[in-house]
Enzyme design. Structure first.
Site, mmCIF file in Angstrom:
data_model
loop_
_atom_site.group_PDB
_atom_site.id
_atom_site.type_symbol
_atom_site.label_atom_id
_atom_site.label_comp_id
_atom_site.label_asym_id
_atom_site.label_seq_id
_atom_site.Cartn_x
_atom_site.Cartn_y
_atom_site.Cartn_z
ATOM 1 N N SER A 1 37.842 -21.886 16.919
ATOM 2 C CA SER A 1 38.462 -21.240 15.742
ATOM 3 C C SER A 1 37.968 -19.814 15.472
ATOM 4 C CB SER A 1 38.541 -22.085 14.456
ATOM 5 O OG SER A 1 37.224 -22.240 13.863
ATOM 6 N N LYS A 2 38.574 -19.140 14.774
ATOM 7 C CA LYS A 2 38.064 -17.691 14.398
ATOM 8 C C LYS A 2 36.892 -17.859 13.574
ATOM 9 C CE LYS A 2 39.962 -13.199 13.989
ATOM 10 N NZ LYS A 2 39.805 -12.881 15.308
#
Ligand code: GLU
Length: 481
Positions: free
Chosen positions: A253-254
């Site tokens: 995930s970012k």
């Protein structure tokens, strides 16, 4: 044998995710290994999620990575158009065909009603699903409602009992019970198909032989296979790629780093390194080899060697690979890749010979391309500041006197090269009964402003006599000030 045709089918909702790049790479490799065709198809049926420029951006990133598509937007091909929003009539026709055959039905339920049904199901701890309210309307009711409410959806009929098994090329046999499947919307009220209808129609007409996509689509596959059955079409083979995970095994995930492929481009990773790295996120050659060019991957890659366990995205491995590829690029080529960064800095007035020598000397210390313009900035600008920790530790009251004497000796050198510079310093140290390091650390500081770097003598050779001597004088003047 059916020709191998694979596709990458991104939705243009933003940047190309590294997971998307892997899907594209694997699909490309499966096709290229067997002389097949790789297709790029843009799945833009969700009009609310489109991002302007996303398609161009994705194509640019794929090109940068060296993944060329044979058919697709801007390139054409026998089964185009390759953008779903340009194929709406085809989907409409096929939705109608399913309705006519009794495999799909018009649904007129309002969003409010669907919300109520859902809330009720949640309250009763049931899985939320459409309650099939419109599935059994009489033909007369349907005809009348179509008049009253032309904007409505079409849903597929999922069998009420039974299950479906298919053979995933990575996971083996996978079974889904129909009872977990919703009567999926196929046509939305805005006249666009959903992904599920469009993907099946397109994979059929584009003659896709292998659907290669992320694990998140696994649960959609039974719906797709049912649609193939309803249409009477032969289904392609399916391969669902393992998830990409952060080192703590959470979904990539970012929050934990960059997930856009172009971020790695911007950060100065080489496409060769990123491709090599991405190839190993799920696949391995079955032996100890770690370095694979795209051409080698085309020879060796196979879906049989893709595992189903999540693949850890380990940035240190990418750094290691990038360092490796930088070392193995011919200096001329490395310089070509550095040129845009040099331009950005305004460092454009140096000769090619100077640049090649500087890059050659510095390259060993580069993990990413920008390392050269950050840590190697002294090739372009004389230091205006000196690392204070190094200064305090190494600059003694005698240093300036020694360095200024050395500077005079350096000025007389012909040629002004690393070997001569080193010999001069060593001779001076012996004569004065000094350790060479007592002279070398301050000399490095004067020349580069920092305490670490490639050989200081070679650095001086690259900078040339005039510049090197001027830097020594400046540092000594600073010490005196
Ligand atoms: N449009 C889907 C996506 O964005 C494609 C999934 C598939 O390959 O079937 O990933």
């Amino acid at each position: 044998m059916t020709p191998i045709r694979t596709r990458f089918a991104p939705s243009p909702t933003g940047f190309l995710h590294v997971g998307g790049l892997r899907t594209a790479l694997y699909a490309y490799l499966v096709a290229k290994k067997q002389g097949g065709t790789f297709i790029l198809r843009i799945e833009d049926t969700d009009q609310n999620r489109l991002t302007p420029g996303a398609v161009e951006n994705m194509i640019k990133t794929l090109q940068w990575a060296g993944i060329d598509f044979d058919e697709g937007p801007g390139k054409g091909g026998p089964y185009g158009p390759y953008i779903q929003s340009e194929r709406l009539e085809l989907y409409k026709k096929h939705a109608q065909q399913l309705v006519d055959a009794g495999h799909a039905y018009h649904c007129f339920c309002s969003p409010e009603r669907l919300d109520r049904v859902r809330a009720q199901q949640v309250a009763n701890k049931l899985p939320p699903a459409y309650d099939r309210h419109c599935r059994n309307l009489s033909p007369e009711e349907v005809a009348q409602k179509i008049q009253e409410q032309p904007e409505h959806v079409i849903r597929m009929k999922i069998p009420v009992a039974g299950d479906l098994t298919f053979n995933d090329l990575i996971r083996g046999p996978v079974t889904f019970g129909y009872k977990v499947l919703d009567d999926q919307v196929l046509m939305k009220s805005d006249g666009f198909p959903t992904y599920h209808l469009a993907v099946v129609v397109d994979d059929h007409y584009m003659q896709t032989s292998h659907v290669i996509r992320g694990e998140e689509w696994l649960s959609s596959t039974p719906k797709h296979l049912l649609l193939y059955q309803y249409f009477g079409w032969k289904a392609p083979l399916f391969a669902h790629l393992p998830l990409m995970l952060n080192p703590d095994r959470s979904k990539l995930s970012k929050r934990q780093g960059d997930v856009a492929a172009e971020d790695y481009w911007k950060k100065g990773y080489l496409p060769e390194a990123l491709i090599n790295f991405i190839a190993f996120l799920g696949w391995n050659p079955g032996d100890e080899r770690e370095i694979f060019s795209l051409d080698e991957l085309k020879q060796e890659f196979s879906l049989e060697r893709v595992g189903k366990a999540g693949a850890i995205f380990n940035i240190e491995k990418l750094d290691w690979l990038n360092h490796y590829y930088i070392q193995h690029l011919p200096t001329q080529e490395l310089l070509a890749r550095l040129k845009p960064l040099l331009h950005e800095k305004g460092w454009t007035n140096k000769s090619e010979e100077f640049l090649l020598a500087a890059v050659n000397l510095f390259k060993e210390r580069m993990t990413t391309l920008p390392d050269f313009v950050s840590a190697g900035s002294y090739f372009f600008d004389a230091p205006t500041e000196y690392d204070q920790t190094v200064w305090v530790k190494n600059w003694t009251p005698d240093t300036a006197r020694h360095l200024l004497t050395l500077e005079k000796l350096f000025e007389q050198l012909k040629p002004f090269d690393a070997a001569q510079l080193e010999q001069t310093l060593r001779d001076y140290a012996t004569q004065k009964n000094l350790k060479t390091s007592v002279l070398m650390s301050p000399l490095r500081l004067a020349i580069t402003g920092v305490g670490k770097g490639p050989s200081v003598f070679h650095t001086m050779e690259v900078l040339g006599k005039e510049e090197s001597c001027a830097r020594i004088r400046t540092a000594c003047a600073r010490a005196a000030a």
